[in-house]
Scaffold this active site. Structure first.
Site, short mmCIF file in Angstrom:
data_model
loop_
_atom_site.label_atom_id
_atom_site.label_comp_id
_atom_site.label_asym_id
_atom_site.label_seq_id
_atom_site.Cartn_x
_atom_site.Cartn_y
_atom_site.Cartn_z
N CYS B 141 -5.81 -5.57 -3.01
CA CYS B 141 -4.56 -6.16 -3.48
C CYS B 141 -4.47 -7.63 -3.07
CB CYS B 141 -3.40 -5.37 -2.87
SG CYS B 141 -1.85 -6.22 -2.80
N CYS B 144 -0.91 -9.25 -1.53
CA CYS B 144 -0.48 -8.89 -0.17
C CYS B 144 -1.10 -9.82 0.86
CB CYS B 144 -0.92 -7.46 0.17
SG CYS B 144 -0.89 -6.32 -1.21
N ASP B 145 -2.33 -10.25 0.62
CA ASP B 145 -3.11 -10.82 1.70
C ASP B 145 -3.62 -12.25 1.49
OD1 ASP B 145 -2.96 -8.39 3.13
OD2 ASP B 145 -4.50 -7.54 1.84
#
Lengths: 315, 315
Positions: B141, B144-145
């Protein structure tokens, strides 16, 4: 200029097809009379996901604005009057067949693929007086005219969702709203029926048929009959709103593709391709079961992605 | 309590199905782990008609808020673990078959119809080191990061739209982004390819395969090979983003309905009904060709209207 794709129609299906097509870098022309479509005729839209209680016009403006962020060629102000398949496109370097569409000014445009997203047009009653009073008390569109009927008596013909939504729009202004329906049951959603009941000034006349619209410069009365015992009644009325359904706006296609018995374009349900390769149909003009804004938009995306696949495999 | 309809899934398909179902006055239960779904993992959504450049999370919040305007029962925080058909529902007064679903807490719910809108889950690489580094540099994902990789080197596996979108998200923060792809061609849309070229810090390695992810407490390097000549290379790397597709989240159904070879639920393309009457599948978990937000939403509407028709004809 030969376009990769020509899209006809500026409703949710055509606009979404346009967004998807240009994101796939298809050289795209979208032809539409305007960007209002059928939904701008609805006062309030509650079932476009993410937009609670937006006006039909505001929603269409959002869609139009989004489309125009992208490099797409748009031709407005004209209707397409005909479309033909060209066995070989000039200058097409062996890329096979294409389509040529003509608009009402006589101009012609050629494309290697076509998406028809022309939606549907309102059905008329076909009764005495109807055509005389269009714009003089008779309307196929509630949102345009409802406020003009403050403290008046208005008839709505048809008791599906469109009929009920129109009646509810009118009930905010009118003294009394009468729904006339030939059939013996209400077709509108439960939630709309309840709202109509709460409104307090909406009367539903099932098994009745309007025969005649009378007046001078504007509507003054209607004549209707009861279906069961054929009694005729005259009733004073200031306006008539016709909401008895619609027919696909597919006449300009002639016999180019296959249609079902309702003049909806027959499609492959997975690809939305019509009976002719390279021609796709999205939204209310095809033979899909349910006619809804969000369904039409989803189909616009599918049609554009199918057209892209078609063009990739062709070259 | 026997619901008219149980909807499983809180993405665009499930939410739209919910909106349509309650507007039809179906007594509806929607079960979902949360309302984020796959799209909240995308940084920016540009192809939801009407919303130019909205974040995936913001779009999902709009959809969730809209759903919650309506009187729908919602069960969050749990996953459905099984579903069975009940030949006769208790207390169903002759209304025939229904479904019973069980969630991970053991609770069971019964409904007269079911819409499966569970979407898809990310595929994993299945290589050495992958599971050790989930949340420690390895992600499925991007949104998110991505910000954690400021001035770092990051690998993205997969070169479809998801891979390119992830690489573009990362390129805003990272020093260098390397896309690894087994195949010999880029599958992403033209517009994304151009953006990747413009970014200036994205390198695309076609015909390469990551074999191993190495490090201690966090990722330090990867080992990859070239497919053609089987040469192996070690490269320093701070993160690995896996974007190699997804599989339908349909395991909990067992053999209840028919699936295609990819575990997608086979549907009637007009009604979205699965191989069992009264069970419908909308969105990315079914065998529709194109997986897109707006297509899933449209299908949510179709499935709810089909379920309504099914229930009307049943009673």
């Amino acid at each position: 200029m030969i376009y990769d794709l020509i899209i006809i129609g500026g409703g949710p299906a055509g606009i979404t097809a346009g967004i998807y097509a240009v994101r796939k870098k298809l050289n795209t022309l979208l032809i539409t009379k305007d960007f209002f479509g059928q939904i701008s005729k609805t006062g309030q839209v509650d079932n476009w996901p993410g937009e609670n209680a937006i006006s039909g016009i505001a929603l269409m403006q959002k869609l139009e604005k989004h489309l125009k962020q992208f490099p797409i060629e748009i031709k407005t102000g004209h209707k397409v009057v005909s479309a033909v398949v060209l066995p070989t496109l000039p200058h097409s370097q062996g890329q096979g067949s294409g389509v040529e569409v003509q608009i009402d000014s006589g101009e012609k445009y050629q494309g290697r693929s076509l998406i028809v997203a022309t939606g549907r047009n309102a059905k008329t009653l076909g009764i005495e007086g109807e055509q005389n009073f269009v714009g003089k008390g008779l309307s196929y569109c509630s949102i345009c005219d409802a406020p003009f009927f403050r403290d008046k008596q208005v008839a709505v013909v048809g008791c599906g969702n469109a009929g009920f939504e129109t009646a509810l729009d009118l009930a905010k202004f009118a003294k009394k709203v009468f729904i006339f329906e030939k059939g013996d049951k209400i077709l509108a959603d439960e939630i709309l029926r309840e709202q109509a009941q709460k409104a307090g000034n909406i009367t539903i006349n099932l098994k009745t048929e309007i025969l005649k619209i009378e007046g001078d410069k504007k509507i003054q009365s209607i004549v209707y009959k009861t279906i069961e015992n054929h009694k005729e009644f005259q009733q004073p009325m200031d306006g008539v709103f016709v909401q008895i359904g619609s027919i696909p706006a597919t006449g300009f296609l002639g016999n180019l593709v296959d249609f079902d018995k309702n003049n909806s374009i027959k499609i492959n349900d997975k690809t939305l391709q019509a009976s002719v390769k390279g021609i796709f149909a999205a939204g209310d003009c095809n033979d899909t079961t349910y006619k809804q804004l969000i369904i039409a938009a989803g189909q616009g995306a599918t049609a554009a992605l199918s057209a892209y696949e078609y063009l990739q495999n062709k070259t």
